[in-house]
Design a protein around this motif. Structure first.
Motif, PDB file in Angstrom:
ATOM      1  N   CYS A   1       0.845  -1.205   0.000  1.00 31.73           N
ATOM      2  CA  CYS A   1       0.000   0.000   0.000  1.00 31.73           C
ATOM      3  C   CYS A   1       0.876   1.249   0.000  1.00 31.73           C
ATOM      4  CB  CYS A   1      -0.893   0.040   1.243  1.00 31.73           C
ATOM      5  SG  CYS A   1      -2.146  -1.237   1.295  1.00 31.73           S
ATOM      6  N   LEU A   2       1.827   1.267   0.919  1.00 32.72           N
ATOM      7  CA  LEU A   2       2.667   2.457   1.051  1.00 32.72           C
ATOM      8  C   LEU A   2       3.556   2.632  -0.181  1.00 32.72           C
ATOM      9  CD1 LEU A   2       3.083   4.709   3.035  1.00 32.72           C
ATOM     10  CD2 LEU A   2       4.864   3.380   4.159  1.00 32.72           C
ATOM     11  N   TYR A   3       3.997   1.504  -0.718  1.00 38.02           N
ATOM     12  CA  TYR A   3       4.821   1.548  -1.927  1.00 38.02           C
ATOM     13  C   TYR A   3       4.039   2.166  -3.086  1.00 38.02           C
ATOM     14  CZ  TYR A   3       7.502  -0.296  -5.896  1.00 38.02           C
ATOM     15  OH  TYR A   3       8.213  -0.434  -7.052  1.00 38.02           O
ATOM     16  N   ALA A   4       2.796   1.726  -3.255  1.00 41.87           N
ATOM     17  CA  ALA A   4       1.968   2.262  -4.338  1.00 41.87           C
ATOM     18  C   ALA A   4       1.799   3.764  -4.170  1.00 41.87           C
ATOM     19  CB  ALA A   4       0.609   1.570  -4.364  1.00 41.87           C
ATOM     20  N   ALA A   5       1.573   4.193  -2.924  1.00 43.06           N
ATOM     21  CA  ALA A   5       1.371   5.618  -2.674  1.00 43.06           C
ATOM     22  C   ALA A   5       2.639   6.404  -2.979  1.00 43.06           C
ATOM     23  CB  ALA A   5       0.964   5.837  -1.215  1.00 43.06           C
ATOM     24  N   LYS A   6       3.768   5.817  -2.679  1.00 43.48           N
ATOM     25  CA  LYS A   6       5.028   6.520  -2.929  1.00 43.48           C
ATOM     26  C   LYS A   6       5.294   6.625  -4.429  1.00 43.48           C
ATOM     27  CE  LYS A   6      10.009   6.083  -2.246  1.00 43.48           C
ATOM     28  NZ  LYS A   6      10.513   5.395  -3.428  1.00 43.48           N
ATOM     29  N   MET A   7       5.060   5.523  -5.162  1.00 45.65           N
ATOM     30  CA  MET A   7       5.401   5.514  -6.579  1.00 45.65           C
ATOM     31  C   MET A   7       4.359   6.230  -7.438  1.00 45.65           C
ATOM     32  SD  MET A   7       8.172   3.934  -6.303  1.00 45.65           S
ATOM     33  CE  MET A   7       8.707   3.585  -7.973  1.00 45.65           C
ATOM     34  N   THR A   8       3.132   6.275  -6.983  1.00 49.19           N
ATOM     35  CA  THR A   8       1.937   6.755  -7.712  1.00 49.19           C
ATOM     36  C   THR A   8       1.673   5.965  -8.991  1.00 49.19           C
ATOM     37  OG1 THR A   8       3.011   8.473  -9.055  1.00 49.19           O
ATOM     38  CG2 THR A   8       2.219   9.114  -6.851  1.00 49.19           C
ATOM     39  N   ALA A   9       2.608   5.138  -9.421  1.00 48.89           N
ATOM     40  CA  ALA A   9       2.357   4.270 -10.579  1.00 48.89           C
ATOM     41  C   ALA A   9       3.007   2.922 -10.302  1.00 48.89           C
ATOM     42  CB  ALA A   9       2.956   4.877 -11.850  1.00 48.89           C
ATOM     43  N   ILE A  10       2.288   1.833 -10.577  1.00 42.20           N
ATOM     44  CA  ILE A  10       2.865   0.507 -10.369  1.00 42.20           C
ATOM     45  C   ILE A  10       2.618  -0.337 -11.610  1.00 42.20           C
ATOM     46  CG2 ILE A  10       2.784   0.365  -7.849  1.00 42.20           C
ATOM     47  CD1 ILE A  10       0.042  -0.896  -8.092  1.00 42.20           C
ATOM     48  N   SER A  11       3.536  -1.262 -11.875  1.00 39.88           N
ATOM     49  CA  SER A  11       3.321  -2.146 -13.018  1.00 39.88           C
ATOM     50  C   SER A  11       3.705  -3.565 -12.604  1.00 39.88           C
ATOM     51  CB  SER A  11       4.166  -1.687 -14.206  1.00 39.88           C
ATOM     52  OG  SER A  11       5.473  -2.181 -14.071  1.00 39.88           O
ATOM     53  N   PRO A  12       3.216  -4.558 -13.359  1.00 40.28           N
ATOM     54  CA  PRO A  12       3.463  -5.951 -12.968  1.00 40.28           C
ATOM     55  C   PRO A  12       4.952  -6.249 -12.810  1.00 40.28           C
ATOM     56  CG  PRO A  12       1.916  -5.864 -14.793  1.00 40.28           C
ATOM     57  CD  PRO A  12       2.391  -4.475 -14.568  1.00 40.28           C
ATOM     58  N   GLU A  13       5.801  -5.502 -13.518  1.00 38.39           N
ATOM     59  CA  GLU A  13       7.224  -5.838 -13.507  1.00 38.39           C
ATOM     60  C   GLU A  13       7.913  -5.522 -12.180  1.00 38.39           C
ATOM     61  OE1 GLU A  13       8.034  -7.890 -15.875  1.00 38.39           O
ATOM     62  OE2 GLU A  13       5.961  -7.433 -16.448  1.00 38.39           O
ATOM     63  N   SER A  14       7.210  -4.790 -11.278  1.00 35.31           N
ATOM     64  CA  SER A  14       7.801  -4.558  -9.953  1.00 35.31           C
ATOM     65  C   SER A  14       7.641  -5.773  -9.056  1.00 35.31           C
ATOM     66  CB  SER A  14       7.132  -3.371  -9.259  1.00 35.31           C
ATOM     67  OG  SER A  14       7.013  -2.304 -10.138  1.00 35.31           O
ATOM     68  N   PHE A  15       6.888  -6.754  -9.510  1.00 35.53           N
ATOM     69  CA  PHE A  15       6.544  -7.855  -8.601  1.00 35.53           C
ATOM     70  C   PHE A  15       6.924  -9.202  -9.192  1.00 35.53           C
ATOM     71  CE2 PHE A  15       3.532  -4.350  -8.319  1.00 35.53           C
ATOM     72  CZ  PHE A  15       3.816  -3.916  -7.039  1.00 35.53           C
ATOM     73  N   THR A  16       8.101  -9.260  -9.785  1.00 35.61           N
ATOM     74  CA  THR A  16       8.530 -10.492 -10.449  1.00 35.61           C
ATOM     75  C   THR A  16       9.106 -11.492  -9.452  1.00 35.61           C
ATOM     76  OG1 THR A  16      10.676  -9.516 -10.743  1.00 35.61           O
ATOM     77  CG2 THR A  16       9.140  -9.287 -12.561  1.00 35.61           C
ATOM     78  N   PHE A  17       9.439 -12.642 -10.004  1.00 32.27           N
ATOM     79  CA  PHE A  17      10.097 -13.694  -9.237  1.00 32.27           C
ATOM     80  C   PHE A  17      11.411 -13.170  -8.643  1.00 32.27           C
ATOM     81  CE2 PHE A  17      12.968 -17.548  -9.543  1.00 32.27           C
ATOM     82  CZ  PHE A  17      12.547 -18.089  -8.352  1.00 32.27           C
ATOM     83  N   ASN A  18      12.097 -12.324  -9.426  1.00 35.64           N
ATOM     84  CA  ASN A  18      13.356 -11.770  -8.930  1.00 35.64           C
ATOM     85  C   ASN A  18      13.169 -10.952  -7.668  1.00 35.64           C
ATOM     86  OD1 ASN A  18      15.871 -12.322 -10.000  1.00 35.64           O
ATOM     87  ND2 ASN A  18      15.231 -11.487 -11.976  1.00 35.64           N
ATOM     88  N   GLN A  19      12.051 -10.237  -7.611  1.00 34.31           N
ATOM     89  CA  GLN A  19      11.730  -9.464  -6.414  1.00 34.31           C
ATOM     90  C   GLN A  19      11.595 -10.413  -5.213  1.00 34.31           C
ATOM     91  OE1 GLN A  19      11.897  -6.614  -4.701  1.00 34.31           O
ATOM     92  NE2 GLN A  19      10.593  -5.538  -6.174  1.00 34.31           N
TER      93      GLN A  19
END
Ligand SMILES: Nc1ncnc2c1ncn2[C@@H]1O[C@H](COP(=O)(O)OP(=O)(O)OP(=O)(O)O)[C@@H](O)[C@H]1O
Ligand SMILES: [Mg+2]
Lengths: 319, 303, 254
Positions: free
Chosen positions: A236-254
């Motif tokens: 939640c806080l991450y989304a608020a900080k970035m104001t934009a999120i995409s699927p690539e922020s949440f990969t297996f590598n993450q």
């Protein structure tokens, strides 16, 4: 920042107060508090990322370090939090703070769907199923309209607190600092409680734990859900900080990076995990020019730690 | 669904399914002896495809890009990657044999990521073409064209699996393998060289995965460092569906999964972008309702 | 009504029949022994009683309640505790933490009250700790409370397993070869401890043991197994004279 968390047991349990722990801890906390006043925007940004990883690693540590379950799709819960909050604020005009409980509930439900069938089975099944789950959440985020498809979600509202809008890097730095301290407090409280011990019993010997009256499936499920909830709040806080999120922020590598953070410092122990999280946050900065060699470096680090220092860089000195 | 579509998907399903079966078989065999999932299995498959491609481009200079080249690539890759499997067992699994299960799993994951990271670093993440001139000649059934290549691939996978089954059920080593999978300690007492049997199992499982990798690379015409990730996941699903630890189960699971996927993703409301979600759903359903799989037996762990 | 009633209990693995129609009962307040040659099915019986193995048939009643087929943690909560043949401590944790584990099923505060540090939760934690210390004291290893359990001597590890089981406040405690690996002195202490368990806490004891001297010394009733069948049960002097028992033990024990 490493030591500040070690002060927590002293604060919680006065009988354990030791000045050798409290003083460096307070010093580290003081440094963490004033850091943005002296550091430039770049350093503050990196420090904020480190705080985010501290929260995520502490959350995953509950699952891996306490309950001994290997979760290879932890970023999925981070994504669930980020997308739930992002969609609710951007598309439905929710207040940011209201999205947190919703995100927590969503993460719980997702945790039950994945955990309930698999936690009854062998622990390596969970590892692969969570790996699959991480991929599935990403695929779903990429293919649904409401999540903005492959390009992601934009225009997420910045949160307001008492009429003050969080805008700058420093604001989010402090927001993540509060979240990290809160998470550490939660972890410490649980670690020293009945359920926390039950997780350790299950981790060290599942059969013996069942034999002395612990319901291993519910114990594991609770750990898994607790981890999911922490990741979703961070999301939640991450989304608020970035104001934009995409699927690539949440990969297996993450997911792997978070796991590396847990293992690097010493799984199951808060100071070790905090150290590991900070190292993981610094990794991309150090490896800036490494390009496609980066995953290899992560992988070698993970393998080397497991083979040569399985208790991590900062292991427990238990008698 | 028209009959043509059914036949088409049947062919597609059988081909993908035989790849899944080959990989699942290796999973199952290794699981049988060490009671652990080999996380590196998907990346071993990927390594097989790359080694095959390298061999293929070299021998292609002399023997051309036809069947002979593919067979050379297949054999060399199976041998080399089989040895890679032995190396992984020797340096990753063996030192950890008495470690807590969680540590072994994370170590295996590390090994898998090292293979993957190496492939990424060496290839820069590019797709490499695996250009064969196997051609598209074949037979037509109504409007569906089935190439000879497709038939040979399915036949070759089945032959490999049948050979494996014969090895496990007929030979001394196969017997030793089964003994170790039932009771490692007792096998050691009976004079079986357990370390050797485990190494051999890793060799065979990895060689099968490499074979699958070369065939898939040649069939699809391209290889990529990430190709092992989803494959590992699907082979695991196939192994679970068939019953993990069971050799015929792995074959059955692989073929079923291939068909399920082919037919599932051609349903009007599913669509191919949801194919992996569909497979994952099948995995969860199996774990809930039939965790021992179709042909697996449930074992009661000793307390 | 007996404390534990086992009737026609059957268990098999694949084709191997491990328990054939076993029936016996355990009276409250009596020290019982279960003996039999290696592989007779003694540990398997314990595993059925405590829910680790699911019997193929028959019934088990604890205090009149059916428990066959329940999961292990439910059975422990109903008052049946056990130790393991090959010691299964939480080796990486402290001795006290091990002893406290038995209290899990007798306490109830969860995650939320731990985070909120509710007074009731604090009190419960204190009670769990006190109970752990009490049982460590009972078995005589309280001076090691803060050591790592894996670092204890073999004999002390056996005692700790006992303390852990006792801490779950059972009605009946099952001990799987508690004297294995102990020297003569430690065996004497164990006999004394087993008597104290029954006399001071009223907990009923059922133990598996190969040391016939110890068995004859401590038990008031003996059940004998051979090849998954019960071949005799009764007071020591009767069982000792039973020709089938003598036959079963010829060439294996004594
Ligand atoms: N989980 C299991 N799977 C298959 N067979 C089992 C299992 N557990 C026990 N057995 C078999 O059941 C039989 C009885 O074993 P059990 O351990 O109950 O004997 P025991 O009387 O406790 O022997 P000991 O005195 O050596 O401890 C043995 O043949 C054993 O191999
Ligand atoms: Mg036994």
């Amino acid at each position: 920042m490493i030591d500040e968390v070690r002060t927590m047991p002293a604060a919680v349990q006065p009988q354990l107060m030791r000045w050798s722990v409290v003083l460096p801890g307070l010093a580290a906390l003081a440094c963490a508090l004033v850091l943005p006043q002296f550091a430039n925007a770049y350093v503050t940004e990196v420090a904020t990322t480190a705080l985010l990883y501290i929260v995520l690693c502490l959350g995953l540590n509950i699952v891996v370090g306490y309950a001994g379950l290997l979760d290879l799709g932890y970023a999925a819960f981070f994504a669930v939090g980020a997308y739930t909050s992002g969609i609710l604020t951007a598309e439905f005009g929710f207040n940011f703070w209201l999205t947190i409980p919703v995100a927590m509930a969503t993460a719980c439900v997702a945790g039950i769907i994945i955990g309930a069938p698999t936690l009854r089975l062998r622990s390596d099944y969970l590892a692969i199923v969570t790996l699959g789950f991480g991929e599935i959440v990403r695929i779903i985020a990429r293919n649904l309209d409401i999540t903005g498809g492959a390009s992601g979600l934009v225009g997420i509202e910045r949160p307001e607190i008492f009429g003050f809008k969080l805008m700058q890097v420093q604001h989010f730095y402090y927001a993540f600092l509060v979240l990290a301290l809160l998470t550490a407090f939660v972890c410490l409280s649980i670690e020293r409680s009945r359920m926390g011990r039950a997780w350790f019993y299950v981790r060290y010997d599942e059969d013996a734990a069942a034999g002395i009256g612990i319901n291993r499936v519910t114990a594991k499920l609770q750990a898994y859900m607790m981890g999911a909830v922490i990741a979703s709040v961070a999301g939640c806080l991450y989304a608020a900080k970035m104001t934009a999120i995409s699927p690539e922020s949440f990969t297996f590598n993450q997911s792997l990076l978070i796991l590396l953070g847990v293992v690097l410092g010493g799984m199951g122990r808060i100071p070790g995990v905090v150290l590991g999280a900070i190292l993981v946050a610094l990794l991309p900065e150090v490896l800036r020019g490494a390009g496609t060699y980066r995953p290899l470096v992560t992988a070698v680090a993970l393998l080397a730690i497991m083979l040569f220092r399985p208790n991590g860089l900062w292991p427990d000195k238990r008698v | 669904m028209t009959l043509d579509l059914v036949i088409q998907q049947l062919v597609n399903g059988l081909i993908v399914g035989s790849f899944y079966a080959l990989i699942a078989l290796g999973y199952s065999m290794v699981f049988g002896v060490i009671k652990l999932l080999n996380f590196a299995h998907g990346d071993i498959y990927m390594s097989g495809a790359f080694v095959g491609l390298i061999v293929f481009s070299f021998v292609g200079i002399w023997v051309g890009n036809g069947w002979l080249g593919v067979v050379c690539a297949l054999l060399v890759s199976m041998l080399a990657v089989g040895l890679l499997g032995v190396v992984i067992e020797r340096f990753v699994y063996r030192p950890m044999r008495n470690a807590p299960r969680l540590s072994i799993l994370i170590t295996a994951l590390g090994a898998s990521m090292v293979l993957n990271g190496t492939a990424l670093a060496l290839t820069g993440g590019r797709h490499y073409a695996f250009n064969t001139d196997l051609g598209f000649a074949g037979v037509d059934i109504s409007t569906v064209h089935i190439t000879y290549t497709q038939m040979v691939l399915v036949a070759a996978s089945i032959a490999l699996m049948a050979g494996m089954q014969a090895f496990v059920s007929r030979t001394m080593y196969g017997k030793a393998m089964r003994a170790v999978s039932i009771d490692m300690g007792a096998s050691r007492l009976m004079g079986i060289d357990v370390d050797r049997v485990i190494a051999l199992t890793f060799f065979m499982g990895s060689a099968l995965a490499a074979g699958g990798g070369v065939m898939a690379g040649a069939y699809y015409g391209s290889v990529h460092f990430f190709m092992g990730f989803i494959m590992g996941l699907k082979a695991f699903t196939a192994a679970v569906i068939g019953g993990i630890g069971s050799v015929p189960g792995a074959m059955l699971g692989g073929l079923l999964l291939g068909l399920l996927e082919a037919f599932g993703s051609s349903l009007p409301f599913v669509g191919s972008e949801w194919r992996d979600v569909f497979v994952f759903g099948a995995l969860i359903l199996f774990l809930v309702f039939k965790p021992t799989g179709l042909l697996g037996r449930s074992v009661v762990e000793r307390v | 009504m007996a404390l534990l009633e086992v009737r026609d209990l059957r268990l098999s693995f694949g084709g191997l029949k491990v328990l054939h129609d076993i029936s016996f009962s355990v009276e409250k307040g009596v020290i019982n022994s279960l003996i039999g040659p290696n592989g007779a099915g003694k540990t398997s019986l314990f595993n059925c009683l405590t829910g680790f193995y699911k019997p193929k048939g028959g019934s088990i009643h604890l205090g009149g309640r059916p428990i066959a087929g329940l999961p292990p943690h439910r059975i422990t909560a109903l008052g049946l505790a056990r130790t393991f043949q090959n010691i299964r401590l939480f080796k990486e944790m402290t001795v006290l933490e091990n002893a406290m584990s038995g209290q899990h099923c007798r306490s109830r505060h969860g995650i939320v009250s731990a985070i909120l540090h509710l007074p009731a939760q604090r009190r419960e934690e204190e009670a769990i700790r006190a109970a752990g210390m009490h049982w460590l004291d009972f078995v005589g290893i309280e001076q090691h409370a803060h050591r790592r359990a894996g670092g204890l001597s073999y004999g002390d590890q056996r005692r700790l397993e006992l303390a852990r089981a006792l801490a779950s406040a059972p009605e009946l405690i099952l001990l799987d070869e508690p004297a294995a690996g102990l020297n003569e002195r430690e065996k004497l202490d164990l006999v004394h401890l087993i008597r104290r368990i029954r006399d001071e806490t009223g907990i009923t004891v059922l133990l598996i043991e190969h040391d016939m001297g110890l068995v004859m010394q401590v038990s008031e009733k003996i059940v004998v197994f051979d090849y998954g069948q019960k071949i005799a049960d009764g007071p020591p002097e009767i069982v000792r004279a039973d020709p089938r028992v003598i036959e079963a033990y010829l060439g294996t024990e004594e």
